[in-house]
Write an enzyme that holds these catalytic residues in place. Structure first.
Site, PDB file in Angstrom:
ATOM      1  CG  ASN A 163      36.569  52.708  18.504  1.00 12.29           C
ATOM      2  OD1 ASN A 163      37.259  51.916  19.153  1.00 12.29           O
ATOM      3  ND2 ASN A 163      35.556  52.310  17.766  1.00 12.29           N
ATOM      4  CD  GLU A 260      33.259  44.045  17.463  1.00  7.77           C
ATOM      5  OE1 GLU A 260      33.176  45.289  17.389  1.00  7.77           O
ATOM      6  OE2 GLU A 260      32.576  43.358  18.243  1.00  7.77           O
ATOM      7  CB  CYS A 294      34.136  48.628  14.390  1.00 11.12           C
ATOM      8  SG  CYS A 294      33.412  48.013  15.914  1.00 11.12           S
TER       9      CYS A 294
END
Length: 494
Positions: A163, A260, A294
């Site tokens: 992303n 993460e 995210c």
């Protein structure tokens, strides 16, 4: 004051059908290739022969062999490579932004933001090299000195997502290198160029020695587990989904991890919020990069007293967003990354509607590749699929809260704990609220998408362990070595 001018770019980079392993750019030896395609047009950008487990092993061995000499370089030399890389990135701005737009489907604004974040990461990494500090510890033994040396962990395996590929690779790779490690980098299959190859070429041009950074582009089923389990990997840095992160925890064994993972970011609007300000942040925090972040706002939790007024203004803004070709500077929402992602997003929308969610804004996919999903706004409870699950697409669910305590309950009612935001005209009230949200990051009167490269990123609960960014990276990518020195003879008990 003297300013360092950015380097002048040479010819545009080529050779994106190869990867650097041990200082040699070559194709993988798996016997299979993968086409790298533009999510907007569907055009093939490059085709890469994929790596296999043997290529991965060669990459780790090259990293192990190169790391001691790199770590022995002075902090100034390592910092100089990072600064040179930042200058090259500046000189190649249009080239880099163009690749981000074409390969990830991000808008020009997204490409510019990501380029700026990577530049900041490289300069911040340069500052880390001379700040790896040891310490002297007190001892109860007469004549004894206890020294603690801080040293690189060795070889770091970095696995990055699609992303924000350049940024989310650079934020681990750059600090890991700056403090003396070598790296084996596996980018996402959808973004091999921006997730790895561009960064490798920039660092090579900046003077990084051969073998210090190695790239392996391959199928997760072939090298995904192997990169985590390889005996030469002293640390694994991963950014991606929670299910994959949980698998890494099970497979990594006794080694350092920085993860993460997924998020379900609440953006909370309290009864005294500046609604125009909250709407602006909610539009950006919900739909930037088509919601594929995210830390994106997955839910907007609004106090009942201002709920209807907020929804009216929010829907008006969302309907006015420009959706289309990401290479057009006027476009605000572009395509999602691939068909699988699109199908997953639409499944969550359908299930939420079956559960009683009211859709206020939406539409069918379009564009040349069929991956352009227009923004969706739903009204629902906190248990609707689009509120309970991480959507990772251009979809936002607005949830009504009955006062501040209920808003806090709703915000914390999730397995995730990555990022959040709260809006109120009372800053002290906002900070008090923020400290009760069970997440790694909370922003008062700002969007949950953090665009500051010089802060820590990281989550709680199912959103990960460890911190990325800023000076925390020094702690993550180094380890303590305790050395005691006995200056005088002393008696022992036997």
């Amino acid at each position: 004051m003297t300013q360092t001018m950015p380097a002048r770019a040479s010819a545009r980079y080529e050779g994106f059908d190869t990867m650097p392993i041990g200082g040699v750019w070559r194709g993988g030896r798996s016997g299979r290739s993968r086409a790298d395609t533009d999510p907007w047009s569907g055009d093939t950008l490059t085709e890469i022969p994929l790596a296999d487990a043997g290529d991965l092993d060669e990459a780790f061995r090259a990293a192990r062999d190169a790391q001691p000499d790199w770590a022995a370089r002075t902090p100034g030399e390592r910092a100089g490579v990072m600064r040179a890389a930042a200058g090259i990135l500046e000189a190649r701005r249009d080239e880099v932004v163009g690749w981000i737009v074409r390969e990830s489907g991000g808008t020009v604004a997204k490409g510019e933001l990501e380029w700026g974040l990577v530049r900041s990461v490289l300069y911040e990494a340069a500052s880390m090299a001379p700040h790896v500090e040891g310490r002297i510890m007190p001892s109860d033994v007469p004549g004894k000195e206890s020294r603690v040396y801080r040293r690189p962990v060795g070889v770091v395996a970095v696995i990055s997502p699609w992303n924000f590929p350049l940024q989310l690779s650079a934020r681990s790779v750059a600090p890991a290198l700056a403090v003396g490690n070598a790296v084996v980098l596996k980018p996402a299959s959808d973004t091999p160029v921006t997730g790895a190859l561009l960064l490798a070429k920039i660092l090579e041009e900046a003077g990084l020695p051969p073998g210090v950074l190695n790239v392996t582009i391959g199928a997760g089923g072939e090298i995904g587990d192997a990169i985590v389990e390889h005996p030469l990997a002293r640390m694994v840095s991963f950014t991606g989904s929670t299910p994959v992160g949980e698998g890494i925890v099970r497979k990594a064994g006794v080694r350092k991890l920085a993860l993460e993972l997924g998020g379900n970011g609440p953006l909370v609007v309290l009864d005294d919020a500046d609604l125009d300000r909250a709407v602006d942040a909610a539009v950006f925090g919900s739909f930037f990069h088509a919601g594929q972040i995210c830390m994106i706002a997955n839910r907007v939790i609004v106090d009942a007293s201002v709920h209807d007024a907020f929804v009216e203004r929010f829907v008006e803004r969302v309907r006015a967003l420009t959706v289309g070709d990401p290479s057009d500077e006027a476009t605000q929402v572009g395509p999602v990354i691939n068909r699988s992602q699109l199908d997953g997003i639409r499944d969550k929308i359908a299930r939420a509607r079956d559960q009683g969610a009211v859709q206020l804004v939406g539409g069918e996919p379009g564009g040349p590749s069929g991956l352009l999903l227009p923004p969706h706004v739903l009204l629902a409870g906190n248990d609707a699929a689009t509120a309970r699950e991480e959507v990772f697409g251009p979809v936002i669910t607005v949830v009504r809260a009955d006062g501040e305590d209920d808003a806090l309950r709703l915000a914390n009612d999730t397995e995730y704990g990555l990022s959040s935001a709260v809006f109120t005209r009372d800053i002290d009230r906002g900070v008090r609220f923020a400290l009760r949200v069970d997440v790694g990051m909370t922003h008062v009167n700002d969007a949950p998408v953090n665009d500051d490269a010089n802060t820590a990123f990281g989550g709680e609960k199912a959103s990960g362990i460890g911190r990325f960014g800023g000076r925390w990276a020094i702690e993550e990518f180094t380890t303590d070595h305790w050395v005691s020195v006995q200056h005088e003879r002393r008696p022992f008990p036997i």
